[in-house]
Design an enzyme around this catalytic site. Sequence first.
Site: not given
Ligand code: PGA
Length: 237
Positions: A200, A100, A160, A9-11, A221
Site C-alpha cells: 500500500s 510474491h 512485504e 508491479n503491474w500484476k 502495486g
Molecule cells: P500494493 O501491492 O502496493 O497494491 O499494496 C504491493 C505488492 O503486492 O507488491
Amino acid sequence: MKKLFIIANWKSNKTIEEAEKWLHDFSEILSSSPLDLLNKEIIVCPSFAVLEHAGYCSKNLKLPIKLGAQNISRFEKGAYTGEVSAEMLESLVMYCIVGHSERRKYFGETDDDVIEKIKLLLEYKITPVLCISDLSQLDSYINRGKQIIERSKEIIFVYEPPDAISGGGDYKPDSPEDANLNAGKIKERIGEIKILYGGSVNSDNVASFFSQPNIEGALVGQAGLDPLEFLGIIKNA
Ligand code: PGA
C-alpha cells in the site's frame, strides 16, 4: 545519499494497448515536469505478454526505466507447458520478482520453488527481487538455499507483509516504524543488503517509509497502475 529502488508491479493488469498508453503518458508527464532521478532506479514489471512491447516502447521513448518480470519458471527449460524460463527472460529484463505472497496464496508456490527460481535468476544474471512476508519465511529460505546469504549482494529483498497489500483481503497497512524494524531484523540475519518495503505504498505515504534508515525503496502495486500517481511516488521519494 542512499540509492532508492522504486518498482511498479503491474500484476495481472494491462493489455498491450494499455501498457503502451501508460508508457507514453509517463513519458509526457516526465518531460513536462522533469524529475531528479539521480540515485533512483525505476523498475516496471509488466506481465509476460506485454514485456517485449513495453521494452520496445520504453527504448523508443528513451524512458529512464528498467524492466522486470513478475515470475519465472523453477525449471531451466523443457516440457513444462505454460512456463517462462530465465533464459527466455535474460534479454528482456534486468530484474524479476520472486516469491510474491500472491503466488504463494493462489498458485501454491513453495519455499523450495522460490529457491530454485533464485538459483536460475542468478545463473542468468537477472536480479531477483525476493519478497519476504515474515522472519520465519526468511529463516526457511536461509535453511534451504545457501545463495540467500552467499549471493545476498546480488539480490534485492522486499519486506512485504501480505496483510499490508492493497486489495489483498484483510487490509492492514504496516507502519513505517514497524516496516523499518522488520527490515532491520532481516539485515541482522543476512548482512548489509538492500531492502525495500511493499504494501500500500502511494505518493502520500512514500516519504514516511523512505525516511526510515533500513528501507531503500518500495515495491508498488495498485499505485503503480497510474503513471501520474507512480511519478508522484518517485517525486516524493
Ligand atoms: P500494493 O501491492 O502496493 O497494491 O499494496 C504491493 C505488492 O503486492 O507488491
